[in-house]
Design a protein around this motif. Structure first.
Motif, PDB file in Angstrom:
ATOM      1  N   GLU A 137      44.155  89.141  88.374  1.00  6.46           N
ATOM      2  CA  GLU A 137      43.455  87.877  88.589  1.00  6.46           C
ATOM      3  C   GLU A 137      42.418  88.036  89.702  1.00  6.46           C
ATOM      4  OE1 GLU A 137      44.346  83.127  89.427  1.00  6.46           O
ATOM      5  OE2 GLU A 137      45.998  84.552  89.212  1.00  6.46           O
ATOM      6  N   ILE A 138      41.215  87.510  89.454  1.00  4.75           N
ATOM      7  CA  ILE A 138      40.137  87.534  90.440  1.00  4.75           C
ATOM      8  C   ILE A 138      40.188  86.224  91.224  1.00  4.75           C
ATOM      9  CG2 ILE A 138      37.668  87.823  90.828  1.00  4.75           C
ATOM     10  CD1 ILE A 138      37.472  88.990  87.992  1.00  4.75           C
ATOM     11  N   ILE A 139      40.375  86.326  92.525  1.00  2.92           N
ATOM     12  CA  ILE A 139      40.305  85.158  93.396  1.00  2.92           C
ATOM     13  C   ILE A 139      38.914  85.145  94.029  1.00  2.92           C
ATOM     14  CG2 ILE A 139      41.388  83.899  95.279  1.00  2.92           C
ATOM     15  CD1 ILE A 139      43.184  84.388  92.835  1.00  2.92           C
ATOM     16  N   LEU A 152      41.580  91.014  94.415  1.00  2.00           N
ATOM     17  CA  LEU A 152      42.043  91.234  93.042  1.00  2.00           C
ATOM     18  C   LEU A 152      43.563  91.306  93.079  1.00  2.00           C
ATOM     19  CD1 LEU A 152      39.493  93.983  91.889  1.00  2.00           C
ATOM     20  CD2 LEU A 152      39.260  91.502  91.765  1.00  2.00           C
ATOM     21  N   GLU A 153      44.227  90.354  92.436  1.00  2.00           N
ATOM     22  CA  GLU A 153      45.682  90.242  92.478  1.00  2.00           C
ATOM     23  C   GLU A 153      46.295  90.730  91.171  1.00  2.00           C
ATOM     24  OE1 GLU A 153      47.861  89.403  94.693  1.00  2.00           O
ATOM     25  OE2 GLU A 153      46.602  88.661  96.344  1.00  2.00           O
ATOM     26  N   TRP A 154      47.128  91.777  91.272  1.00  2.00           N
ATOM     27  CA  TRP A 154      47.863  92.244  90.099  1.00  2.00           C
ATOM     28  C   TRP A 154      48.864  91.185  89.682  1.00  2.00           C
ATOM     29  CZ3 TRP A 154      53.157  93.168  89.546  1.00  2.00           C
ATOM     30  CH2 TRP A 154      53.541  93.830  88.373  1.00  2.00           C
ATOM     31  N   ARG A 155      48.917  90.922  88.390  1.00  2.00           N
ATOM     32  CA  ARG A 155      49.860  89.952  87.862  1.00  2.00           C
ATOM     33  C   ARG A 155      50.851  90.656  86.937  1.00  2.00           C
ATOM     34  NH1 ARG A 155      49.543  86.389  91.691  1.00  2.00           N
ATOM     35  NH2 ARG A 155      47.601  85.175  91.739  1.00  2.00           N
ATOM     36  N   ASP A 156      52.109  90.251  87.056  1.00  2.00           N
ATOM     37  CA  ASP A 156      53.178  90.849  86.266  1.00  2.00           C
ATOM     38  C   ASP A 156      52.893  90.629  84.782  1.00  2.00           C
ATOM     39  OD1 ASP A 156      55.641  91.567  85.063  1.00  2.00           O
ATOM     40  OD2 ASP A 156      56.691  91.112  86.931  1.00  2.00           O
ATOM     41  N   PRO A 157      52.865  91.690  83.989  1.00  2.00           N
ATOM     42  CA  PRO A 157      52.584  91.506  82.549  1.00  2.00           C
ATOM     43  C   PRO A 157      53.638  90.672  81.838  1.00  2.00           C
ATOM     44  CG  PRO A 157      53.267  93.764  83.018  1.00  2.00           C
ATOM     45  CD  PRO A 157      53.039  93.111  84.345  1.00  2.00           C
ATOM     46  N   PRO A 186      41.657  81.694  81.479  1.00  2.00           N
ATOM     47  CA  PRO A 186      40.412  81.028  81.895  1.00  2.00           C
ATOM     48  C   PRO A 186      39.270  82.039  82.018  1.00  2.00           C
ATOM     49  CG  PRO A 186      42.251  80.343  83.273  1.00  2.00           C
ATOM     50  CD  PRO A 186      42.744  81.495  82.458  1.00  2.00           C
ATOM     51  N   ALA A 187      38.076  81.558  81.760  1.00  2.00           N
ATOM     52  CA  ALA A 187      36.893  82.425  81.813  1.00  2.00           C
ATOM     53  C   ALA A 187      36.643  82.915  83.237  1.00  2.00           C
ATOM     54  CB  ALA A 187      35.671  81.668  81.296  1.00  2.00           C
ATOM     55  N   PHE A 188      36.200  84.172  83.350  1.00  2.00           N
ATOM     56  CA  PHE A 188      35.781  84.787  84.617  1.00  2.00           C
ATOM     57  C   PHE A 188      36.906  84.865  85.647  1.00  2.00           C
ATOM     58  CE2 PHE A 188      31.238  82.986  83.806  1.00  2.00           C
ATOM     59  CZ  PHE A 188      31.107  83.857  82.741  1.00  2.00           C
ATOM     60  N   LYS A 189      38.169  84.840  85.209  1.00  2.00           N
ATOM     61  CA  LYS A 189      39.283  84.832  86.152  1.00  2.00           C
ATOM     62  C   LYS A 189      40.159  86.072  86.061  1.00  2.00           C
ATOM     63  CE  LYS A 189      41.216  82.379  88.609  1.00  2.00           C
ATOM     64  NZ  LYS A 189      41.312  82.516  90.075  1.00  2.00           N
ATOM     65  N   PHE A 190      40.047  86.859  85.002  1.00  2.00           N
ATOM     66  CA  PHE A 190      40.981  87.956  84.816  1.00  2.00           C
ATOM     67  C   PHE A 190      40.263  89.239  84.421  1.00  2.00           C
ATOM     68  CE2 PHE A 190      43.747  84.314  84.368  1.00  2.00           C
ATOM     69  CZ  PHE A 190      44.894  84.723  85.042  1.00  2.00           C
ATOM     70  N   ILE A 191      40.773  90.337  84.959  1.00  2.00           N
ATOM     71  CA  ILE A 191      40.391  91.673  84.504  1.00  2.00           C
ATOM     72  C   ILE A 191      41.517  92.159  83.607  1.00  2.00           C
ATOM     73  CG2 ILE A 191      39.884  94.045  85.198  1.00  2.00           C
ATOM     74  CD1 ILE A 191      38.938  92.943  87.881  1.00  2.00           C
ATOM     75  N   ARG A 192      41.249  92.251  82.350  1.00  2.00           N
ATOM     76  CA  ARG A 192      42.255  92.724  81.399  1.00  2.00           C
ATOM     77  C   ARG A 192      41.912  94.140  80.974  1.00  2.00           C
ATOM     78  NH1 ARG A 192      42.956  91.620  75.009  1.00  2.00           N
ATOM     79  NH2 ARG A 192      44.991  92.629  74.756  1.00  2.00           N
ATOM     80  N   HIS A 193      42.776  95.074  81.350  1.00  2.00           N
ATOM     81  CA  HIS A 193      42.524  96.491  81.060  1.00  2.00           C
ATOM     82  C   HIS A 193      43.526  96.974  80.027  1.00  2.00           C
ATOM     83  CE1 HIS A 193      41.065 100.490  81.528  1.00  2.00           C
ATOM     84  NE2 HIS A 193      42.144 100.957  82.105  1.00  2.00           N
TER      85      HIS A 193
END
Length: 528
Positions: A137-139, A152-157, A186-193
């Motif tokens: 998640e991008i703060i 940049l906060e890692w979120r538990d999958p 939400p748009a522009f809030k997450f980096i999904r790799h």
């Protein structure tokens, strides 16, 4: 601003940009407490977990993937090696163009990535290597009136799932409140790799799915190994009692036999004895379990790192010889990870950032993650020594970049090539010919006629302009095979030769020489 949408077509919602939307919360389905599906794992149970993940319920699978890393020392070691090999590579930024705005955007990106936290953040993003997917998640921060990622906060999958319609579209479990229906990100809030060990659904593309079976079989082997060691690693104790021994004597002997392994000491009544019988197959039996565990580890090394030589130090392994490795990871795997991570960051971080701060652009800066290639400096020098005299024009800045040298300062002391001993003679030759011609025309008056002074001054003023030019032309003559090739070299090297300054000096000298000649003639006529 309100018209911005992300690459998935989700519209921008300003109210969610500066707050956490995917963190854990009390009473929500996003709990930090994880389950332990690996406890008592069986082949049937593992198949059920994997099948449930394929059908849109990946919770147990993500929990299992986490536990495998915690319980298998070899697996967590090679996974850490693969992720750190990419996380430690420097990130560079290429501007979209040389326009001032594009350069400004690129410089701003460079200042942001030059942070100590970036290596840890990219390491967390590469959690997708094992699980197939990772969500960060991008703060965003707007305290200075400008958009910029604060962290940049890692979120538990485990807090994400997939749309059952396609098995690919990620959904936030419990929605933004954590207690509502699953919702799109939400748009522009997450980096999904996403990392692909194989083609297919994202939840099936991670290495943890492949490693789960090897981990389970190795766990069975290690359990059996422990039982074997406990049973046969110590000799069998047999206690003997005399005929007619009482029950109390028998109980005393049994306690002695049972405790002797742990206490290494016991006492028995006189007339009783204890014998130790050692197993003859302890060594060969133990080797069987060890070889099976090592074999499974080598298969995991191949899957994760692409080779085994540098991790298992086994002579003749896949990692020995023809495979290029960077430390422990094969070059092709590391390169693919770098390119995939850069593509994700350009899509989910760079472009949203530019859109938020500057609006949509025709072109965007690009992050690049690549290990620097080793330059053949000696070969480059040898090539330049041959090609530059033949007319190839090379920028000095590019050559300095190859050598890692900076541009010299204005007043810096510079290294220079030693002057060629033949250069003065060659430069003096045209002047000497001119002087002799003027001397002959002056009929013995070379020491006094003004034409001599004109020739000497012409030579002095044009020598700096001619020196470098003549050196290159002579080098071309030496390299050319015939006059035609020499002509082509000249045309390629000097298509737009700047001759205005030299022509001006020659023109002024010709005027002076003409005046000096007229003066000599008139002086000679008056003497006659």
């Amino acid at each position: 601003m309100t018209g911005l949408v992300d690459h998935r077509g989700q519209p921008l919602r300003r109210e969610v940009m500066t707050r956490d939307v995917a963190g854990p919360s009390i009473g929500s389905v996003r709990s930090p407490i994880s389950g332990y599906p690996a406890d008592g794992m069986t082949p049937v149970r593992l198949a059920q977990i994997l099948r449930a993940a394929d059908m849109g319920s990946p919770l147990a699978y993500f929990e299992l993937a986490e536990q495998i890393e915690e319980r298998d020392l070899h697996y967590v070691g090679i996974m850490g090696t693969r992720k750190r090999s990419v996380a430690q590579i420097d990130v560079t930024v290429d501007a979209a163009s040389d326009k001032p705005l594009d350069v400004e955007i690129a410089d701003r990106m460079r200042r942001w990535i030059d942070r100590d936290e970036l290596a840890d953040e990219t390491f967390d993003i590469l959690d997708a290597v094992g699980k197939g997917d990772s969500f960060t998640e991008i703060i965003w921060d707007m305290s200075a009136g400008q958009w910029q990622p604060l962290r940049l906060e890692w979120r538990d999958p485990r807090w994400f799932t997939y749309d059952r319609k396609d098995g690919r579209t990620p959904l936030l479990r419990g929605g933004e409140s954590g207690i509502s229906a699953d919702s799109p990100l939400p748009a522009f809030k997450f980096i999904r790799h996403t990392v692909k060990a194989k083609s297919g659904l994202p939840v099936r593309s991670g290495l943890a799915r492949i490693a789960a079976w090897a981990w389970m079989f190795k766990a069975f082997t290690q359990r059996d190994w422990a039982i074997f060691t406990q049973t046969y690693g110590q000799p069998v104790r047999i206690g003997k009692f005399r005929a007619g021994a009482s029950s109390e004597d028998k109980n005393t002997l049994f306690r002695a036999v049972a405790n002797i392994a742990g206490d290494c000491a016991a006492i028995v009544p006189e007339g009783m004895s204890i014998e130790f019988i050692e197993s003859k197959n302890v060594g060969s039996g133990s080797d069987l379990y060890e070889k099976r565990s090592d074999w499974l580890d080598r298969q995991l090394s191949k899957a994760v790192l692409g080779q085994t030589g540098t991790t298992d130090t086994k002579s003749g392994g896949l990692g020995d010889g023809g495979n290029k490795v960077h430390g422990d990871v094969r070059e092709d795997i590391e390169t693919a990870d770098c390119k995939a991570l850069a593509a994700t960051l350009n899509r989910d971080l760079v472009r949203p950032w530019v859109d938020l701060e500057y609006g949509p652009q025709a072109a965007y800066p690009r992050l690049r993650i690549a290990r620097p290639k080793a330059e053949d400096v000696k070969g480059l020098v040898e090539a330049l020594q041959t090609l530059v005299p033949m007319g190839m024009r090379v920028q000095m800045s590019e050559v300095r970049d190859k050598f890692g040298l900076s541009d010299p300062d204005a007043n810096a002391e510079l290294l220079r090539a030693p002057a060629s001993p033949a250069t003065p003679d060659r430069l003096a030759q045209p002047s000497l010919s001119l002087v002799r011609a003027l001397q002959a025309a002056g009929a013995g008056k070379a020491a006094t006629i003004p034409a001599d002074a004109v020739a000497d001054r012409l030579n002095a003023e044009t020598a700096p302009d001619m020196a470098e030019l003549l050196e290159q032309i002579e080098a071309m003559m030496d390299a050319a095979g015939d006059l035609g090739e020499f002509r082509e070299m000249l045309l390629a090297a000097y298509p737009d030769l700047p001759i205005a300054r030299l022509a001006g000096k020659i023109g002024n000298s010709l005027v002076a020489a003409h005046a000096a000649g007229r003066f000599d003639i008139e002086e000679g006529a008056s003497d006659a």
